[in-house]
Design a protein around this motif. Structure first.
Motif, PDB file in Angstrom:
ATOM      1  N   GLN A 127       5.618   9.201  12.314  1.00 41.10           N
ATOM      2  CA  GLN A 127       5.709   9.004  13.760  1.00 41.10           C
ATOM      3  C   GLN A 127       5.318  10.269  14.517  1.00 41.10           C
ATOM      4  O   GLN A 127       4.700  10.210  15.580  1.00 41.10           O
ATOM      5  N   GLU A 128       5.698  11.420  13.982  1.00 43.23           N
ATOM      6  CA  GLU A 128       5.447  12.681  14.669  1.00 43.23           C
ATOM      7  C   GLU A 128       3.970  13.069  14.665  1.00 43.23           C
ATOM      8  O   GLU A 128       3.590  14.044  15.307  1.00 43.23           O
ATOM      9  N   LYS A 129       3.148  12.291  13.968  1.00 37.48           N
ATOM     10  CA  LYS A 129       1.697  12.513  14.005  1.00 37.48           C
ATOM     11  C   LYS A 129       1.020  11.646  15.074  1.00 37.48           C
ATOM     12  O   LYS A 129      -0.178  11.791  15.322  1.00 37.48           O
ATOM     13  N   GLN A 130       1.780  10.743  15.675  1.00 37.61           N
ATOM     14  CA  GLN A 130       1.210   9.770  16.601  1.00 37.61           C
ATOM     15  C   GLN A 130       0.934  10.416  17.952  1.00 37.61           C
ATOM     16  O   GLN A 130       1.869  10.822  18.661  1.00 37.61           O
TER      17      GLN A 130
ATOM     18  N   PRO B  34      -2.182   4.959  10.569  1.00 46.41           N
ATOM     19  CA  PRO B  34      -2.942   4.335   9.463  1.00 46.41           C
ATOM     20  C   PRO B  34      -3.101   2.829   9.664  1.00 46.41           C
ATOM     21  O   PRO B  34      -2.320   2.192  10.371  1.00 46.41           O
ATOM     22  N   ASN B  35      -4.083   2.272   9.016  1.00 45.51           N
ATOM     23  CA  ASN B  35      -4.395   0.854   9.178  1.00 45.51           C
ATOM     24  C   ASN B  35      -3.267  -0.053   8.695  1.00 45.51           C
ATOM     25  O   ASN B  35      -3.121  -1.173   9.193  1.00 45.51           O
ATOM     26  N   PHE B  36      -2.455   0.442   7.751  1.00 46.00           N
ATOM     27  CA  PHE B  36      -1.408  -0.428   7.207  1.00 46.00           C
ATOM     28  C   PHE B  36      -0.242  -0.588   8.194  1.00 46.00           C
ATOM     29  O   PHE B  36       0.571  -1.480   8.028  1.00 46.00           O
ATOM     30  N   ALA B  37      -0.170   0.247   9.222  1.00 45.35           N
ATOM     31  CA  ALA B  37       0.932   0.177  10.175  1.00 45.35           C
ATOM     32  C   ALA B  37       0.641  -0.899  11.204  1.00 45.35           C
ATOM     33  O   ALA B  37       0.044  -0.650  12.236  1.00 45.35           O
ATOM     34  N   THR B  38       1.035  -2.124  10.889  1.00 41.09           N
ATOM     35  CA  THR B  38       0.650  -3.276  11.706  1.00 41.09           C
ATOM     36  C   THR B  38       1.837  -3.932  12.393  1.00 41.09           C
ATOM     37  O   THR B  38       1.693  -5.019  12.955  1.00 41.09           O
ATOM     38  N   GLY B  39       3.013  -3.311  12.371  1.00 41.18           N
ATOM     39  CA  GLY B  39       4.158  -3.907  13.038  1.00 41.18           C
ATOM     40  C   GLY B  39       4.796  -5.028  12.233  1.00 41.18           C
ATOM     41  O   GLY B  39       4.922  -4.952  11.018  1.00 41.18           O
ATOM     42  N   LYS B  40       5.167  -6.089  12.933  1.00 44.15           N
ATOM     43  CA  LYS B  40       5.938  -7.168  12.320  1.00 44.15           C
ATOM     44  C   LYS B  40       5.092  -7.954  11.327  1.00 44.15           C
ATOM     45  O   LYS B  40       3.933  -8.258  11.600  1.00 44.15           O
TER      46      LYS B  40
ATOM     47  N   THR C 139       0.836  -1.194   0.000  1.00 43.65           N
ATOM     48  CA  THR C 139       0.000   0.000   0.000  1.00 43.65           C
ATOM     49  C   THR C 139       0.872   1.244   0.000  1.00 43.65           C
ATOM     50  O   THR C 139       2.064   1.192   0.290  1.00 43.65           O
ATOM     51  N   GLY C 140       0.265   2.380  -0.303  1.00 43.36           N
ATOM     52  CA  GLY C 140       1.001   3.641  -0.295  1.00 43.36           C
ATOM     53  C   GLY C 140       0.111   4.792  -0.666  1.00 43.36           C
ATOM     54  O   GLY C 140      -1.119   4.652  -0.790  1.00 43.36           O
ATOM     55  N   VAL C 141       0.702   5.961  -0.845  1.00 42.18           N
ATOM     56  CA  VAL C 141      -0.057   7.153  -1.215  1.00 42.18           C
ATOM     57  C   VAL C 141       0.801   7.987  -2.165  1.00 42.18           C
ATOM     58  O   VAL C 141       2.015   8.114  -1.979  1.00 42.18           O
ATOM     59  N   VAL C 142       0.167   8.534  -3.209  1.00 45.62           N
ATOM     60  CA  VAL C 142       0.840   9.362  -4.208  1.00 45.62           C
ATOM     61  C   VAL C 142       0.320  10.790  -4.088  1.00 45.62           C
ATOM     62  O   VAL C 142      -0.892  11.023  -4.189  1.00 45.62           O
ATOM     63  N   LEU C 143       1.226  11.723  -3.851  1.00 41.55           N
ATOM     64  CA  LEU C 143       0.880  13.135  -3.727  1.00 41.55           C
ATOM     65  C   LEU C 143       1.840  13.957  -4.576  1.00 41.55           C
ATOM     66  O   LEU C 143       2.870  13.451  -5.042  1.00 41.55           O
TER      67      LEU C 143
END
Length: 322
Positions: free
Chosen positions: A126-129, A316-322, A22-26
């Motif tokens: 990370q700085e948004k967490q 975001p939902n894609f940040a699931t760790g290992k 997954t990703g985002v294009v801006l």
């Protein structure tokens, strides 16, 4: 929802896998890019897959087979982008750093993101967490295979954390608790005593953060972050959280004894002896404080592993760790 072509077979002939990319294009201003096209390219494998990002710029490739891939992004009037190659393993969710397309010049340019640029994009996430959207949690990485931080990035994150308003709020609470329990009685009662406790708590926080999260990690090439596991059995995750107090990840990706945290806490404790009341000084009290600090870190890591992920709306939902 981003659209994508049919899955490409992998080298073993399987049509689909269990992984996801997954990703985002801006664009350079952070806006979605109309008519962008994302290709999941597998060198040496026929049948590249393409996706059209959604209105917010996000895209996703599902049922990705194991193998080596890269992302190629094209869009009218924008320079082409090609990511470094990355490996996909069965069941993994790979989150690509935000892709920022530059306006094309007279000739088409292919841009490759450096490891430092990838690390910077991950740090910005990370700085948004923030727990409950308020209290910062900048030192937790929900990307298990995050790029190592440069020395400059370690210092910037340390100063960013110290300057966050919630840091001062938390320290005010710490000083208040110390005042209530008459910790460091040499500081005395009343407003003056509270002010001294607050100043000491601030000095403790600054010295510990600068030494333990910036200076020593830079010198010893260690990562000051906690890496969220997020999968596996409860005992496995519990052991990971507790052991991360004394075991950290080196910039080379290997596990190492966490000299940065242990020595950083000891150094901060030694410095505190210069301004804590005389009755609260000495080597014995310093080592006692270090032990309490490490135990508190272990408890904090357990909260990071099992609780905080669900209290941070910005993750975001894609940040699931290992």
């Amino acid at each position: 929802m981003a659209s994508q072509s049919a899955p490409a077979p992998n080298q073993t002939g399987e049509a689909q896998g269990t992984a996801q990319v997954t990703g985002v294009v801006l664009d350079a201003q952070g806006n979605p890019v109309p008519a962008a096209s994302v290709t999941l390219d597998a060198p040496g494998i026929l049948g590249d897959r393409t996706a059209t990002p959604a209105s917010d710029g996000t895209f996703s490739f599902t049922a990705v087979p194991a193998g080596k891939f890269r992302l190629i992004v094209t869009a009218p009037d924008h320079a082409n982008f090609a990511s470094p190659e990355f490996f996909v393993r069965p069941g993994e969710t790979i989150q690509a750093p935000k892709i920022a397309l530059n306006i094309a010049t007279t000739s088409s340019t292919t841009v490759f993101a450096s490891p430092e640029q990838v690390a910077q994009a991950q740090i910005q996430e990370q700085e948004k967490q923030r727990v409950f959207g308020v209290f910062q949690n900048f030192y937790t990485s929900y990307i298990w295979k995050a790029e190592p931080m440069t020395a400059k990035q370690k210092y910037k994150l340390a100063f960013r954390t110290m300057g966050d308003p919630t840091t001062f709020v938390i320290l005010a609470g710490v000083a208040g608790a110390e005042q209530y329990n008459n910790t460091y009685p040499g500081y005395g009662p009343g407003i003056e005593g509270y002010g001294k406790r607050y100043g000491a708590a601030l000095a403790d926080s600054v010295s510990s953060r600068i030494i333990g999260s910036a200076i020593l990690p830079s010198v010893l090439h260690q990562d000051p972050r906690y890496f969220y596991q997020g999968s596996g059995s409860i005992p496995s995750r519990t052991w990971h959280a507790i052991s991360s107090t004394l075991i950290t990840r080196g910039d080379n990706g290997k596990s190492q004894f966490n000299y940065s945290r242990v020595l950083g806490n000891m150094a901060a404790g030694a410095i505190a002896n210069t301004y804590h009341p005389e009755s609260s000084r000495g080597a014995g009290l310093t080592f006692q404080t270090v032990g309490v600090t490490l135990a508190t870190t272990a408890i904090g890591n357990l909260a990071r592993e099992f609780i905080l992920r669900h209290l941070e709306p910005s993750v975001p939902n894609f940040a699931t760790g290992k």
